[in-house]
Design a protein around this motif. Sequence first.
Motif, PDB file in Angstrom:
ATOM      1  N   UNK A  99       0.861  -1.140  -0.014  1.00 51.49           N
ATOM      2  CA  UNK A  99       0.269   0.014   0.224  1.00 51.49           C
ATOM      3  C   UNK A  99       0.937   1.258  -0.069  1.00 51.49           C
ATOM      4  N   UNK A 100       0.401   2.088  -0.880  1.00 54.87           N
ATOM      5  CA  UNK A 100       0.945   3.440  -0.721  1.00 54.87           C
ATOM      6  C   UNK A 100      -0.072   4.682  -0.663  1.00 54.87           C
ATOM      7  N   UNK A 101       0.503   5.660   0.288  1.00 58.12           N
ATOM      8  CA  UNK A 101      -0.619   6.659   0.264  1.00 58.12           C
ATOM      9  C   UNK A 101      -0.553   7.554  -1.102  1.00 58.12           C
ATOM     10  N   UNK A 102      -1.671   8.090  -1.249  1.00 60.29           N
ATOM     11  CA  UNK A 102      -1.850   9.013  -2.397  1.00 60.29           C
ATOM     12  C   UNK A 102      -2.227  10.524  -1.705  1.00 60.29           C
TER      13      UNK A 102
END
Lengths: 221, 323
Positions: B152-155
């Motif tokens: 997961x990577x934050x946007x």
Amino acid sequence: MADVEFHKQEDLNDVPLEGDITVPGLKTEDDEISTLDEPVRDTILRDVRAVGVKFFHVLYPKQSKALLREWDLWGPLILCTLMAMMLQGDSGDVDSTSDGGPEFAEVFVIYWVGAVVVTMNNKLLGGNISFFQSVCVLGYCVSPLAISLIISRLILLAPEQTTVLFVIRFILVVIAFAWSTFASTAFLSDSQPPGKKVLAVYPIFLFYFIISWLVISHTHS
Amino acid sequence: MDIAIDVDDRSSKKKSELGFYEADNDETIFDKSKVQTHTFTSFPEGAEYEPQDDEDETEGDKSQLLEEGKKSPSFWTFEYYQQFFDVDTNQLLYRIVGSMTPRPNSKYLKGYIRPNPDLYGPFWICCTLVFTTAITGNLANYLQTAGKDYKWKYDFHKVTYAAAAIFGYWWVLPTAIFGLLWWRKSQTAITFLEILCVYGYSLAIYIPISILWVINVMWLRWILVVVAAVLSGLVLVQTFWPAVNEDNRKVAIAVVALIFVFHALLAAGFVLYFFHSPAPATTAAPFIPVSPVTTTQNALSESIKQTVITTASANHNTTKAAF
């Protein structure tokens, strides 16, 4: 000819033709420290010391007007550049490998525009504080969050990211957030009329909350 | 050393002399001013009457002030904008609560907003909503992908989209309504500021709702959308119904229906765009409901392996770059 010249010189000796561009009524320079003939090192060191004192006031907040009386924007600039550099996303080639983090400029803009908007809000609510004083305080009070960012960057260097490490980072950021908000309200909330204190504090809370979110969301080392 | 002493000597000498000269100068200046005041008094009559006129004017202003209670300052001064921030905490809470509790007989505009509409509430409600939507959108995204083998990577850029959607909604809709009322020559005098204020407060209910949207249950989200849109939408409709009431019945109903539909669409757009799946649909702008194709794509991407998801997100990213 010679006689006349001699006479002139004598006159000059009697009344030396020299003056001073002083405005009557102004103070003489005697009671101020002259900064013109001191070494450059002293000048720089004095400014650095002033910035250092302000950082100390933020990290150990007590009711003190030192931060308000002599504002400067050096500290905020240093903090802002530091945080923007550490928070900026890994931009990769185009977008496919980027981690979705903010760009340098975006952090920079959030920091300054946020401080300006909060200050404007403060002024519009009728607070009696000068524009740059407020920007200065808001900027300096980010320093707990900057420290938490540095520590969490160090934690992120660990090879395996576990839940425990995340919890540690989370607690750190929460403490830093509370600290920042507390410090800035200690300096700023006095300037508001009683019925509007909460209205003035809420934007400050939101401002630091957003920066805390940026810090905690920063997950790549 | 010698030179330094010499300089000191000179300067001290200078000072005493200067002191003398200064006093002299002052005297001459004083004399001059005396002369000048004298010439001023012997000015022609027209010039002499001017200050009297000024006095009359200020007296008139004062009496006006006493009559009206307050004078509105010029558009370019800071005080002009201060009047839009003239609320206290209780009033603000009262207005926020009022914006989400429709009651059959109460008029929101008359009972809560008038006589001083503020911009503090609307502005900070919009700001808060931008960030709660972006933050909880990221959080929901994380919770959806938590158990899976997906990094997961934050946007961060959700903030940008949310800000564009919310501030756009806050300004475009009131402008449109104000333009419409002006065009239809509505008799109820609603100012632009009042519309702006009502619209800002109507977004307040979405803040708690957007936090509740984190719960990863789709039907719950839709129920929340309906509840929020109905509660604050009804207040909006109640507020603007009197303004369009005298108009043609069809137009009036259409306007009120559009106000309600846009309000609901904003919420629906949030759910579809920010809270849907790790690879959000490429075509989903906040205002436009997502087409069935993209929803099936989302459903697929939830069930299929990581490779599909990464390609989808790559797609999404490339289209973003193309924008």
